[in-house]
Enzyme design. Sequence first.
Site, PDB file in Angstrom:
ATOM      1  CG  ASP A  51       3.732  -7.329   9.316  1.00  0.00           C
ATOM      2  OD1 ASP A  51       3.169  -7.885   8.353  1.00  0.00           O
ATOM      3  OD2 ASP A  51       3.347  -7.461  10.496  1.00  0.00           O
ATOM      4  CB  SER A  52       4.905 -10.149   4.310  1.00  0.00           C
ATOM      5  OG  SER A  52       4.714  -9.033   3.473  1.00  0.00           O
TER       6      SER A  52
ATOM      7  CD  GLU B 245      -3.183 -12.950   5.613  1.00  0.00           C
ATOM      8  OE1 GLU B 245      -2.983 -11.748   5.880  1.00  0.00           O
ATOM      9  OE2 GLU B 245      -2.272 -13.798   5.545  1.00  0.00           O
TER      10      GLU B 245
ATOM     11  CE  LYS C 275      -1.860  -4.942   5.995  1.00  0.00           C
ATOM     12  NZ  LYS C 275      -1.690  -5.804   7.196  1.00  0.00           N
TER      13      LYS C 275
ATOM     14  CG  ASP D 211       1.449  -4.333   7.548  1.00  0.00           C
ATOM     15  OD1 ASP D 211       0.423  -4.046   8.195  1.00  0.00           O
ATOM     16  OD2 ASP D 211       1.727  -5.491   7.178  1.00  0.00           O
TER      17      ASP D 211
ATOM     18  CD  GLU E 189      -1.579  -8.339  11.327  1.00  0.00           C
ATOM     19  OE1 GLU E 189      -1.683  -9.085  12.335  1.00  0.00           O
ATOM     20  OE2 GLU E 189      -0.730  -8.522  10.439  1.00  0.00           O
TER      21      GLU E 189
HETATM   22  O1  KIV Z   1       2.350  -7.996   5.435  1.00  0.00           O
HETATM   23  C1  KIV Z   1       1.696  -8.277   4.430  1.00  0.00           C
HETATM   24  O2  KIV Z   1       2.246  -8.575   3.359  1.00  0.00           O
HETATM   25  C2  KIV Z   1       0.243  -8.265   4.525  1.00  0.00           C
HETATM   26  C3  KIV Z   1      -0.542  -8.679   3.328  1.00  0.00           C
HETATM   27  C4  KIV Z   1      -0.434 -10.124   3.125  1.00  0.00           C
HETATM   28  C5  KIV Z   1      -1.959  -8.236   3.387  1.00  0.00           C
HETATM   29  O3  KIV Z   1      -0.269  -7.933   5.542  1.00  0.00           O
END
Ligand code: KIV
Length: 295
Positions: free
Chosen positions: A46-47, A184, A114, A85, A116
């Site tokens: 989600d970056s 992280e 993934k 994510d 969090e």
């Molecule tokens: O969203 C992302 O890129 C991440 C990574 C930095 C682990 O969660």
Amino acid sequence: MSSKRVTAPQIRSMKGNARIGMLTAYDYPSAKIADAAGADIILVGDSLGMVVLGYPDTLSVTVDDMLHHTRAVARGATRALIVGDMPYLSYHVSVEESVRNAGRFIHAGAQAVKVEGGKPSRIKTIEAILDAEIPVMGHIGLTPQSVNALGGFKLQGKNADDARRLIDEALALEHAGCFSLVLECVPAELGAFITERLTIPTIGIGAGAQCDGQVLVYHDVLGLYDGHTPKFVRKYANLGADMQHALEHFLSDVRDGSFPAETESFHGTSSEELKRLYGSREPEGAIVVEMPKAQ
Ligand code: KIV
């Protein structure tokens, strides 16, 4: 290196045998390049919100944004395990909605998701997603979706109480059945301690060298993001500057007439023939038509 798709159980079994290399990717070309480079895991992170969509954080990213990009990544990567994510609010409201959203990532082409956090309510949600046969990667430490609750993008687990909480969360995530865990922005000593304690692999980002694997954001590795670059990023290229240079070169060639060259042009009916058929424009704009001669 086998060309067969990497699986979540394979990632789990890499613990203690081989270091895991993970990259983010967000579209067809980045996924294709990361896959060809040999990434074990491609995270559609989600970056995306920051490095592709231009938001200041990840909180505005929606499930629909993520699914659109997951589909593109799935078309580009044939070998790496694709992890979707789950974005902010896609697994916070109810367990049922979380499972449904996780399933949408699988339908979009991911093989795992993934999530969090590792507090007790999150563990329940993760157990339900796992119960739907969807492998889950955990993520603790600096969890960017909690940026407001954490008070900023800061190192986590610095004091003993915070470190103990993160160790408890890591153990709970392993116990719930996560196949791996992203750590992280935590001190290297804590990254090493959690890695040593767990039987599932840890994948570090700013968590020291002792993690079982490492992940970086595609745009950070390649120098494509001009926002804040954290201390833990190593830039392997400066492609943003290279790309700007290439585009400036193109525009300059357009303006001075050196693009396109003869070799970059197609040829057909000669210009003499075209003039004979349709006339030529006089300097002041008049059209002169040469009529075909009567036989
Ligand atoms: O969203 C992302 O890129 C991440 C990574 C930095 C682990 O969660």
